[in-house]
Design a protein around this motif. Structure first.
Motif, short mmCIF file in Angstrom:
data_model
loop_
_atom_site.label_atom_id
_atom_site.label_comp_id
_atom_site.label_asym_id
_atom_site.label_seq_id
_atom_site.Cartn_x
_atom_site.Cartn_y
_atom_site.Cartn_z
N ASP A 1 -4.30 5.67 -3.22
CA ASP A 1 -5.40 6.57 -2.87
C ASP A 1 -6.61 5.80 -2.34
OD1 ASP A 1 -4.13 8.97 -3.91
OD2 ASP A 1 -4.53 8.16 -5.91
N ILE A 2 -6.87 4.62 -2.93
CA ILE A 2 -8.05 3.83 -2.58
C ILE A 2 -7.61 2.39 -2.37
CG2 ILE A 2 -10.32 3.04 -3.35
CD1 ILE A 2 -10.32 5.40 -5.34
N VAL A 3 -8.08 1.78 -1.30
CA VAL A 3 -7.94 0.33 -1.11
C VAL A 3 -9.32 -0.29 -1.28
CG1 VAL A 3 -7.45 -1.53 0.52
CG2 VAL A 3 -5.92 0.42 0.40
N GLY A 4 -9.45 -1.16 -2.27
CA GLY A 4 -10.70 -1.86 -2.51
C GLY A 4 -10.57 -3.32 -2.17
N VAL A 5 -11.43 -3.82 -1.30
CA VAL A 5 -11.39 -5.22 -0.86
C VAL A 5 -12.58 -5.95 -1.46
CG1 VAL A 5 -11.43 -6.80 1.10
CG2 VAL A 5 -10.21 -4.61 1.27
N GLY A 6 -12.31 -6.95 -2.28
CA GLY A 6 -13.36 -7.81 -2.82
C GLY A 6 -13.42 -9.09 -2.02
N SER B 1 -18.83 -0.44 9.39
CA SER B 1 -18.25 -0.15 10.69
C SER B 1 -16.78 0.25 10.55
CB SER B 1 -18.37 -1.37 11.62
OG SER B 1 -17.59 -2.46 11.13
N GLU B 2 -16.11 -0.21 9.48
CA GLU B 2 -14.70 0.12 9.27
C GLU B 2 -14.38 0.63 7.87
OE1 GLU B 2 -12.64 0.32 11.62
OE2 GLU B 2 -13.72 -0.71 13.21
N PHE B 3 -15.21 0.28 6.88
CA PHE B 3 -14.99 0.78 5.52
C PHE B 3 -15.73 2.09 5.33
CE2 PHE B 3 -13.91 -3.66 5.01
CZ PHE B 3 -12.88 -3.65 4.06
N ASP B 4 -15.21 2.91 4.42
CA ASP B 4 -15.85 4.19 4.12
C ASP B 4 -17.04 4.03 3.19
OD1 ASP B 4 -13.84 5.86 5.51
OD2 ASP B 4 -12.51 5.07 3.97
N LEU B 5 -16.91 3.11 2.23
CA LEU B 5 -17.96 2.88 1.24
C LEU B 5 -18.13 1.39 1.01
CD1 LEU B 5 -16.91 5.47 -1.52
CD2 LEU B 5 -18.62 5.82 0.26
N VAL B 6 -19.34 0.97 0.70
CA VAL B 6 -19.61 -0.39 0.25
C VAL B 6 -20.24 -0.31 -1.13
CG1 VAL B 6 -21.22 -2.32 0.55
CG2 VAL B 6 -19.78 -1.58 2.46
N ARG C 1 -3.07 2.81 9.98
CA ARG C 1 -1.79 3.07 9.34
C ARG C 1 -1.89 4.17 8.28
NH1 ARG C 1 2.35 -0.78 9.57
NH2 ARG C 1 2.10 -2.04 11.46
N PHE C 2 -3.01 4.21 7.57
CA PHE C 2 -3.16 5.12 6.43
C PHE C 2 -4.50 5.87 6.54
CE2 PHE C 2 -0.92 1.24 5.18
CZ PHE C 2 0.31 1.75 4.77
N PRO C 3 -4.60 6.81 7.44
CA PRO C 3 -5.90 7.45 7.72
C PRO C 3 -6.47 8.23 6.53
CG PRO C 3 -4.10 8.57 8.88
CD PRO C 3 -3.53 7.29 8.34
N SER C 4 -5.64 8.61 5.56
CA SER C 4 -6.15 9.39 4.44
C SER C 4 -6.65 8.54 3.28
CB SER C 4 -5.07 10.35 3.93
OG SER C 4 -3.96 9.62 3.40
N ILE C 5 -6.41 7.23 3.34
CA ILE C 5 -6.79 6.34 2.24
C ILE C 5 -8.29 6.03 2.32
CG2 ILE C 5 -6.60 3.96 1.40
CD1 ILE C 5 -3.64 4.09 1.78
N LEU C 6 -8.97 6.06 1.18
CA LEU C 6 -10.37 5.68 1.12
C LEU C 6 -10.48 4.17 1.07
CD1 LEU C 6 -13.33 6.82 0.71
CD2 LEU C 6 -12.97 6.31 -1.72
N LYS C 7 -11.29 3.58 1.94
CA LYS C 7 -11.45 2.14 2.03
C LYS C 7 -12.83 1.75 1.51
CE LYS C 7 -10.83 1.99 6.47
NZ LYS C 7 -10.80 3.46 6.64
N ILE D 1 0.84 -1.21 0.00
CA ILE D 1 0.00 0.00 0.00
C ILE D 1 0.87 1.25 0.00
CG2 ILE D 1 -1.66 1.33 1.37
CD1 ILE D 1 -2.81 -1.35 2.34
N ARG D 2 1.90 1.23 0.84
CA ARG D 2 2.79 2.40 0.96
C ARG D 2 3.60 2.59 -0.33
NH1 ARG D 2 5.12 0.58 4.87
NH2 ARG D 2 3.81 1.48 6.50
N LYS D 3 4.13 1.51 -0.86
CA LYS D 3 4.98 1.58 -2.06
C LYS D 3 4.18 2.06 -3.28
CE LYS D 3 6.29 -2.40 -3.53
NZ LYS D 3 7.00 -3.69 -3.62
#
Length: 589
Positions: A90-95, A136-141, A114-120, A84-86
């Protein structure tokens, strides 16, 4: 341009994730895909009531049991954070699927720390069915089909825009969770690009290592269309379109890609060295005209062996199409039984095929020398001893050859919000008896191997441990008698290899695979004579082992006498299918 890191824990959702990755890149965004532990298959003898993964017995061998099934380690999480850092994400998407609801939200919390500015964002079956839990933990579903919503989100991040009007998206507000309307489902699936495979944009995190290229897999997974013809009560596949109909939108039961688009993807897979195709459609079924043209072109242009879930109606109503499939390369399919009790299957699981039609279909498939996976569900608290006896009786009638057949006994794990959960709630799952499920799975497999008297005796007098040991002993005997079989679980493979090698002291054996698996495990064969080593990638692994044994092309097996063949490779199943496709009677531990 947004930089989107897409990840999953489980390879069954990877095709959709790969398509989204290609679609985002096609529209000007940069992507990275990370597969976290999705290639590992480890086993454990502990059966738990609340697994995070499917539990099943595969021909009497326990897979994916309990919360400690190859758990993701802290160092592997750190490797993910490094990716993620490397990537400067901007966005982490979990499928993901509902099986990983708990872990996905925990991981999202750690990513946020770890990455408070990243959109999850999260998408897939689990988030679609349990959006509130994920939020509860993701910003968008992202609910339902995700291509367009993911693109809109990536565009919004790039343009510092808002997510509030994006369809298919759920998010928190000061007044609670807001579910935006679904957009009409895309009927022209060919407008989306092919899924991304084998590129530099992929990382695999497994066994405390991060690989920047995918491990080589002989079998190429592909989806020709979306949608299932069934509406099983425990699943969401066939009920997916209900999500849309509830909002007044129409979705076809089957949405099928354009044939030229499918053929182009298959041709690319073949050109890239894949030797087998796995069609992942819930049911491999199309209009007769499409089906005939598809199989004719596949036979003439592709010609690789393939697996597909063949609907019984194909063999019954369209025998010409079925024979085209055989000519084209069909060599393995599945038969979903779920319960041998007709009344239980119909009333509880919403499956209406009577047993005599299942038997007729299985016998017809068997007559064509096809591999068959029988799928059955156990561990449902609503079942009783009588319904299990009906399942035993059905399997006494079904053809079962270790060379071609596999029994998958699944631990009942319904999807959240599936019809059976809406009917009974989740509380009834607390009544599951995992040890009883395990016992019945052992017995069902042994029902296919023993005569009536022997089976009755062991059913009345054997413990679960004794049943497991009996299955192991029968497996080893089958190997020694040159009846083909297949072991995928690492611990039981090692146990079987040791037993067979002990009986083969001083005799010739074959080995398939000369990579790290060979170096780690070849010592098991000390005392045996390794006369031939085979490998699909001799350009990479060489033409001779360290001890001077020549490494051969697998095709040479066609001309050699049958001897035990030890597979030292991650891709044991694909290699087994490759050998079986040669119609060689070679015993494979």
């Amino acid at each position: 341009m947004s930089k989107v890191l897409l990840m999953t824990f489980y390879d069954e959702v990877a095709i959709g994730l790969r398509i989204i990755s290609s679609y985002l890149r096609e529209n000007g965004h940069e992507t990275k895909m990370v597969f976290l532990k999705c290639f590992s298959k480890k086993r454990n003898d502990l059966v738990q009531k609340h697994p995070i993964q499917y539990q099943k017995l595969e021909n009497g061998r326990l897979f994916a049991s309990g919360n400690d099934i190859n758990p993701i380690s802290e160092s592997e999480e750190e490797l993910l954070f490094g990716e993620i850092r490397k990537f400067d994400t901007d966005i982490v998407g979990v499928g993901t699927r509902s099986l990983f609801d708990d872990y996905a939200t925990v991981l999202a919390m750690k990513i946020g720390q770890r990455f408070p500015s990243i959109l999850k964002i999260a998408g897939g079956f689990g988030p679609t069915l349990s959006a509130e839990k994920y939020l509860s933990e993701f910003d968008l579903v992202v609910r339902g089909d995700g291509e367009e919503a993911c693109l809109d989100i990536a565009d919004a991040v790039r343009d510092d825009g808002s997510f509030e009007s994006i369809r298919n998206v759920s998010f928190k507000t000061g007044e609670g969770v807001k579910h935006n309307p679904l957009r009409p489902p895309e009927e022209n699936l060919s407008r989306y690009p092919h899924p991304e495979y084998g590129s530099e944009n992929i990382a695999v995190i497994d066994n405390d290592k991060a690989l920047q290229i995918e491990p080589w897999n002989l079998s190429y997974p592909i989806i020709v269309g979306r949608g299932c013809l069934q509406k099983c009560s425990y699943c969401s596949g066939g009920n997916w379109k209900t999500l849309y109909s509830d909002e007044g939108l129409k979705m076809s039961s089957r949405r099928v890609r354009e044939l030229d688009d499918v053929m182009n993807e298959l041709a690319r897979a073949k050109a890239n060295g894949f030797v087998r195709i796995s069609f992942r459609d819930e049911f491999f079924f199309f209009t007769p005209s499409f089906f005939r043209e598809f199989m004719t072109r596949y036979r003439d242009e592709i010609g690789l062996k393939f697996f597909a879930h063949v609907h019984p109606i194909v063999l019954k109503n369209y025998p010409d199409i079925f024979h085209l499939m055989l000519e084209a390369g069909l060599d393995e399919t599945s038969i979903g039984i779920q319960s041998g009790s007709e009344s239980f299957a119909k009333d509880i699981y919403h499956r209406k095929i009577p047993n005599h039609k299942i038997v007729d279909h299985a016998r017809a498939i068997h007559s064509y020398d096809l591999g068959v996976q029988y799928h059955v569900i156990g561990g449902n608290p609503l079942e009783n001893e009588e319904t299990f006896e009906e399942t035993l009786a059905l399997f006494k009638e079904l053809p079962f050859d270790l060379a071609k057949n596999r029994l998958d006994w699944f631990y009942f794990t319904p999807f959240p919000e599936s019809p059976i959960v809406k009917r009974y709630g989740m509380e009834f799952l607390l009544e599951r008896e995992p040890e009883l499920w395990l016992r019945r799975g052992y017995l069902l497999y042994l029902r296919t191997q023993l005569d009536d008297d022997d089976f009755q005796h062991i059913m009345e007098n054997s413990t679960n441990t004794e049943l497991r040991d009996l299955i192991r002993d029968l497996t080893i005997d089958d190997i020694m008698q040159c009846r083909r079989t297949f072991i995928q679980a690492n611990e039981e493979q090692r146990e079987a290899y040791e037993a067979v090698a002990e009986r083969m002291q001083g005799q010739e054996v074959y080995v398939f695979g000369y990579s790290q698996g060979y170096k780690d495990s070849a010592s098991l064969l000390d005392g045996c004579v390794i006369s031939h080593v085979f490998d699909n990638n001799r350009r990479l692994h060489g033409i001779e082992t360290d001890t001077g044994v020549s490494i051969h092309d697998p095709e040479e097996l066609k001309h050699l006498p049958p001897k035990p063949l030890f597979i030292f490779s991650t891709y044991k199943k694909e290699i087994y299918q490759q050998i079986r496709g040669m119609r060689r009677d070679i015993p494979i531990p």
